[in-house]
Design an enzyme around this catalytic site. Structure first.
Site, PDB file in Angstrom:
ATOM      1  N   GLU A  82      25.863 -79.199   7.287  1.00 42.11           N
ATOM      2  CA  GLU A  82      27.122 -79.056   7.968  1.00 42.11           C
ATOM      3  C   GLU A  82      26.835 -77.716   8.997  1.00 42.11           C
ATOM      4  OE1 GLU A  82      31.928 -79.646   8.258  1.00 42.11           O
ATOM      5  OE2 GLU A  82      30.860 -80.479   6.706  1.00 42.11           O
ATOM      6  N   LYS A 259      38.708 -80.759   1.564  1.00 46.20           N
ATOM      7  CA  LYS A 259      37.387 -80.890   1.923  1.00 46.20           C
ATOM      8  C   LYS A 259      36.754 -79.587   2.393  1.00 46.20           C
ATOM      9  CE  LYS A 259      34.030 -82.301   4.652  1.00 46.20           C
ATOM     10  NZ  LYS A 259      33.160 -81.471   6.026  1.00 46.20           N
ATOM     11  N   ASP A 275      25.768 -78.855 -10.627  1.00 50.21           N
ATOM     12  CA  ASP A 275      26.115 -80.268 -10.476  1.00 50.21           C
ATOM     13  C   ASP A 275      27.295 -80.358  -9.424  1.00 50.21           C
ATOM     14  OD1 ASP A 275      27.058 -82.820 -10.734  1.00 50.21           O
ATOM     15  OD2 ASP A 275      26.825 -83.083 -12.844  1.00 50.21           O
ATOM     16  N   HIS A 373      32.362 -76.334  16.352  1.00 53.50           N
ATOM     17  CA  HIS A 373      31.468 -77.373  15.935  1.00 53.50           C
ATOM     18  C   HIS A 373      30.458 -77.809  16.966  1.00 53.50           C
ATOM     19  CE1 HIS A 373      32.217 -78.729  11.813  1.00 53.50           C
ATOM     20  NE2 HIS A 373      33.230 -78.408  12.095  1.00 53.50           N
TER      21      HIS A 373
END
Length: 420
Positions: A82, A259, A275, A373
């Site tokens: 990202e 998130k 993990d 972004h």
């Protein structure tokens, strides 16, 4: 004294960045080459890591800079696809330095293994029976892993819970296991398997599931940060607090808030061979532990008007076993961090999550998320159509200026400008 604080690090050529990191982490030439080599994971190792291997999948590894955690300087390896994540975390870490950086702690390495006992007519009686045999249960479990016990780990307690479910009451036994510097899944699952027949014998019930819980409430990583109001700018502290207040009362916003935290957490977990699914499931379960989904961070204002933030989340990571000890790049990533214990790694990851959240809230509360972004997205599109060097920069500049960041327009500009 080594410092992780660099100005214009992203502007440096890749080779120069790698040189700085190698010098900071005291990497050998071989270790530096592993970082830049897409074939660092040999096919024969990959073939033994998972089933039905047909190839290997490469993601970018970047480095979070400017981090000071508990007074120590870190350059932090982050694996992510990202855009803007690593830059945002590094920028937030820079903002935090004037307030002393991040301060973190860890509650310990206790994992929970759950054993489900059913077909009981007297589950509460059975629960007391298990408590009366606690010492025997602990001994049986620890006999299965004498090496862990030798180094100070093993089962430290046994707890019981009676649950009223759709299929009747069942008794759940929790083995609380100190897994030390291992994530511990294999150890706790083996112990649960070994003691299951004995639990059936003393309760008269039937054991079904024997598996660890990823809601590692006894393995919490915490971090705190103070950001000077002068660093953020006038009005930004209050704007961030308004953004946090929204997430605190609305699960729709809280989901995206968290998130953003995981945007920082997962890249470090992945880089070190841990993990990611276990960490994510534990974090989101912990966010819901009160019965309502909540943010994993809390933001407040101190008596001087500075912004202060905290984070608390389960962090079951390890340095022993798994991909951490198999994957060559994960081994180098661990060396880059200079960590010797799973607790130090957990504190680093929590700090990065807090930094990522700070960066996201600042952007959302001021300029909006799209600006950063879109710049990186424009660069990706220009690269996709084949632009390089000066032509790439020219196409990116035009798309951003005209606020037209689309693949079709990038292709149009490439065809137009490359013929000049």
């Amino acid at each position: 004294m080594k410092s992780s604080s660099y100005r214009g690090f992203y502007k440096l050529p890749l080779e120069e960045r790698l040189r700085i990191i190698s010098e900071f982490a005291e990497l050998s030439d071989e270790e530096s080459n592993i970082l830049r080599n897409p074939d660092a994971l040999p096919e024969e190792i990959a073939d033994h890591m998972v089933e039905n291997v047909i190839g290997r999948f490469t993601l970018p590894m970047g480095v979070g800079i400017n981090f000071k955690i508990n007074g120590k300087e870190y350059m932090i390896p982050m694996v992510t696809e990202e855009p803007s994540v690593i830059a945002a975390a590094s920028n937030a870490a820079k903002m935090a330095r004037d307030g002393g950086g991040f301060h973190a702690s860890y509650t310990g390495s206790i994992m929970i293994s759950q054993i489900q006992i059913t077909d009981l007519t007297n589950p509460n009686y059975a629960a007391i029976t298990i408590q009366e045999h606690k010492e025997e249960i602990i001994q049986m479990c620890n006999d299965k892993d004498p090496v862990l016990v030798k180094y100070g780990g093993g089962v430290v307690d046994v707890e019981t819970r009676v649950l009223d479910t759709a299929v009747g009451k069942m008794l759940i036994v929790h083995l609380k296991v100190n897994t030390l510097d291992a994530m511990g899944a294999n150890a706790v699952n083996t112990m649960a398997e070994s003691v299951a027949p004995y639990l059936e014998e003393i309760t008269g019930g039937r054991v079904y599931l024997r598996i660890l819980s990823n809601l590692a409430v006894h393995r919490l990583a915490r971090a705190r940060v103070q950001v000077q109001k002068e660093t953020l700018g006038e009005g930004v502290v209050d704007a961030i607090l308004r953004a946090y207040a929204f997430a605190e009362v609305d699960p729709f916003r809280a989901a995206t808030h968290n998130k953003g935290i995981m945007n920082g957490v997962v890249p470090v977990v992945l880089a070190t061979g841990n993990d990611t699914r276990a960490i994510e499931s534990g974090a989101h379960a912990y966010a819901s532990i009160t019965g309502t989904y909540k943010p994993l961070t809390v933001w407040e204002k101190d008596h001087d008007g500075n912004l202060v933030g905290t984070i608390e989340l389960p962090m079951a990571v390890g340095l022993v076993g798994g991909a951490t000890k198999i994957h060559p790049q994960a081994q180098v990533a661990v060396k880059m961090l200079g960590v010797k214990t799973s607790s130090e790694l957990a504190m680093i990851i929590a700090s990065v999550g807090l930094a990522q959240n700070l960066a996201a809230l600042k952007v959302l509360a001021t300029e909006g998320v799209q600006r950063g972004h879109m710049s990186l997205h424009a660069r990706n599109l220009a690269t996709t159509v084949g632009a390089k060097d000066d032509l790439l920069e020219q196409i990116v500049s035009i798309m951003i200026k005209e606020k037209n960041v689309r693949l079709e327009y990038a292709e149009e500009l490439f065809n137009k400008l490359s013929t000049k």
